[in-house]
Design a protein around this motif. Structure first.
Motif, PDB file in Angstrom:
ATOM      1  N   ASN A 189      -5.944  14.248 -13.233  1.00 24.51           N
ATOM      2  CA  ASN A 189      -6.534  15.568 -13.483  1.00 24.51           C
ATOM      3  C   ASN A 189      -6.343  16.501 -12.282  1.00 24.51           C
ATOM      4  OD1 ASN A 189      -7.880  17.513 -15.016  1.00 24.51           O
ATOM      5  ND2 ASN A 189      -9.875  16.966 -14.164  1.00 24.51           N
ATOM      6  N   THR A 190      -5.111  16.544 -11.797  1.00 25.02           N
ATOM      7  CA  THR A 190      -4.812  17.416 -10.666  1.00 25.02           C
ATOM      8  C   THR A 190      -3.437  18.024 -10.838  1.00 25.02           C
ATOM      9  OG1 THR A 190      -4.872  17.559  -8.254  1.00 25.02           O
ATOM     10  CG2 THR A 190      -3.730  15.655  -9.198  1.00 25.02           C
ATOM     11  N   LYS A 191      -3.089  18.921  -9.947  1.00 21.78           N
ATOM     12  CA  LYS A 191      -1.791  19.587  -9.991  1.00 21.78           C
ATOM     13  C   LYS A 191      -1.026  19.297  -8.710  1.00 21.78           C
ATOM     14  CE  LYS A 191      -3.290  23.380 -12.979  1.00 21.78           C
ATOM     15  NZ  LYS A 191      -3.404  24.861 -13.125  1.00 21.78           N
ATOM     16  N   LEU A 192       0.281  19.398  -8.778  1.00 24.87           N
ATOM     17  CA  LEU A 192       1.120  19.113  -7.617  1.00 24.87           C
ATOM     18  C   LEU A 192       0.731  19.974  -6.423  1.00 24.87           C
ATOM     19  CD1 LEU A 192       3.617  17.444  -6.699  1.00 24.87           C
ATOM     20  CD2 LEU A 192       5.018  19.412  -7.338  1.00 24.87           C
ATOM     21  N   ALA A 193       0.479  21.251  -6.646  1.00 28.81           N
ATOM     22  CA  ALA A 193       0.163  22.166  -5.551  1.00 28.81           C
ATOM     23  C   ALA A 193      -1.167  21.854  -4.885  1.00 28.81           C
ATOM     24  CB  ALA A 193       0.170  23.608  -6.055  1.00 28.81           C
ATOM     25  N   SER A 194      -2.009  21.021  -5.536  1.00 32.20           N
ATOM     26  CA  SER A 194      -3.304  20.655  -4.964  1.00 32.20           C
ATOM     27  C   SER A 194      -3.212  19.463  -4.016  1.00 32.20           C
ATOM     28  CB  SER A 194      -4.294  20.317  -6.085  1.00 32.20           C
ATOM     29  OG  SER A 194      -4.509  21.442  -6.922  1.00 32.20           O
ATOM     30  N   LEU A 195      -2.027  18.855  -3.925  1.00 33.58           N
ATOM     31  CA  LEU A 195      -1.865  17.703  -3.047  1.00 33.58           C
ATOM     32  C   LEU A 195      -1.695  18.141  -1.599  1.00 33.58           C
ATOM     33  CD1 LEU A 195       0.605  15.569  -5.211  1.00 33.58           C
ATOM     34  CD2 LEU A 195      -1.904  15.584  -5.243  1.00 33.58           C
ATOM     35  N   ASP A 196      -1.801  17.178  -0.696  1.00 36.62           N
ATOM     36  CA  ASP A 196      -1.594  17.454   0.726  1.00 36.62           C
ATOM     37  C   ASP A 196      -0.129  17.330   1.123  1.00 36.62           C
ATOM     38  OD1 ASP A 196      -4.342  17.866   1.511  1.00 36.62           O
ATOM     39  OD2 ASP A 196      -4.636  15.715   1.203  1.00 36.62           O
ATOM     40  N   ALA A 197       0.589  16.374   0.501  1.00 36.89           N
ATOM     41  CA  ALA A 197       1.978  16.131   0.906  1.00 36.89           C
ATOM     42  C   ALA A 197       2.658  15.257  -0.136  1.00 36.89           C
ATOM     43  CB  ALA A 197       2.030  15.446   2.273  1.00 36.89           C
ATOM     44  N   ILE A 198       3.984  15.221  -0.047  1.00 38.81           N
ATOM     45  CA  ILE A 198       4.788  14.312  -0.859  1.00 38.81           C
ATOM     46  C   ILE A 198       5.527  13.375   0.089  1.00 38.81           C
ATOM     47  CG2 ILE A 198       6.587  14.077  -2.597  1.00 38.81           C
ATOM     48  CD1 ILE A 198       6.087  16.966  -3.397  1.00 38.81           C
ATOM     49  N   ALA A 199       5.392  12.080  -0.146  1.00 36.74           N
ATOM     50  CA  ALA A 199       6.076  11.074   0.670  1.00 36.74           C
ATOM     51  C   ALA A 199       7.286  10.548  -0.086  1.00 36.74           C
ATOM     52  CB  ALA A 199       5.128   9.925   1.003  1.00 36.74           C
ATOM     53  N   ILE A 200       8.337  10.236   0.645  1.00 39.55           N
ATOM     54  CA  ILE A 200       9.563   9.785   0.018  1.00 39.55           C
ATOM     55  C   ILE A 200      10.210   8.661   0.829  1.00 39.55           C
ATOM     56  CG2 ILE A 200      10.705  11.758   1.135  1.00 39.55           C
ATOM     57  CD1 ILE A 200      11.921   9.915  -2.042  1.00 39.55           C
ATOM     58  N   GLY A 201      10.631   7.611   0.117  1.00 37.65           N
ATOM     59  CA  GLY A 201      11.414   6.572   0.766  1.00 37.65           C
ATOM     60  C   GLY A 201      12.826   7.084   1.003  1.00 37.65           C
ATOM     61  N   VAL A 202      13.192   7.252   2.252  1.00 38.09           N
ATOM     62  CA  VAL A 202      14.464   7.901   2.592  1.00 38.09           C
ATOM     63  C   VAL A 202      15.595   6.909   2.863  1.00 38.09           C
ATOM     64  CG1 VAL A 202      13.426  10.034   3.451  1.00 38.09           C
ATOM     65  CG2 VAL A 202      13.748   8.099   5.026  1.00 38.09           C
TER      66      VAL A 202
END
Length: 246
Positions: free
Chosen positions: A52-65
């Protein structure tokens, strides 16, 4: 408290995890071979709806690089670049071996052995392995893995097992004694007990998430424009002449 979306497509698995404050993490993790692009964005939408949230409400996106499958690494990085730019979010890059190390610390069999130093080694194809050593650090409330030096790429016989108490990763199954019998080590003196090996563990978004939460707490998130894959190896395949010599 943090709100982080974690993604990994650097292996044959597509993996997405979402952490919202103190709630249990939501995870999608499935073996898809080359089909990660079909699942990634729909899974992200599903988890955001479930939370029940939106992407813009998150703090960050983590990615396995990475390091990992070249196409998969590029897919994940490109997807996160698009998502982070659209939502105005910072990113947290996580090395794949670091994520595996974080996952290992969740496994009861590993905790029962309680090694002080361990090694993650994964199949890098072309007869080589990506590997790195880690030490286990502890405080009153938690334990975590700290990498010792840079991630290396070498033939399995050249992997440095000196002082290692535990080995984990796909390179065990791929290379067997080429990896484990490469040199005299403390691990070998323990007769390479099965309890000191984990050949099944692979990268998951949950490991990426665990690493990202720690990096976020240290203020190590970064602008998406700085995001780059971690390849370690630049050569992706043998030439026709090289294949003929195999």
């Amino acid at each position: 408290m943090t709100r982080i979306l974690a993604i990994d497509t650097s292996s044959a698995w597509c993996s997405v995890a979402l952490s919202i404050d103190d709630a249990p993490s939501l995870v999608r993790h499935q073996k898809v071979s080359a089909g990660a692009s079909q699942f990634l964005l729909p899974w992200i939408d599903e988890l955001l709806i479930e939370a029940n949230t939106k992407l813009a409400s998150l703090d960050a996106i983590a990615i396995g690089v990475g390091p990992g499958a070249f196409t998969g690494v590029r897919l994940g990085v490109a997807a996160v670049q698009g998502l982070a730019i659209a939502a105005g979010l910072p990113v947290i890059p996580v090395a794949s071996l670091d994520a595996i190390a974080a996952q290992l610390l969740l496994k009861p069999a590993f905790l029962q052995v309680a090694p002080s130093t361990f090694l993650i080694a994964v199949d890098a194809r072309m007869g080589e392995a990506y590997w790195a050593k880690y030490r286990v650090l502890r405080d009153r409330s938690a334990a975590w893995a700290e990498r010792i030096g840079e991630i290396q790429l070498s033939a399995p016989e050249a992997v440095d097992l000196d002082g290692v108490d535990y080995v984990a990763g796909s390179a065990i199954g791929e290379f067997g004694d080429r990896l484990l019998a490469s040199q005299s080590t403390s691990l070998q003196r323990q007769a390479l007990l099965d309890s000191h090996l984990d050949a099944q563990i692979g990268i998951e978004s949950l490991g990426v998430l665990i690493c990202a939460q720690k990096l976020w707490a240290q203020g190590l998130q970064q602008d998406v424009r700085l995001l780059e894959p971690l390849y370690v190896r630049n050569k992706v395949a043998y030439t026709a002449a090289e294949r003929a010599l195999q």
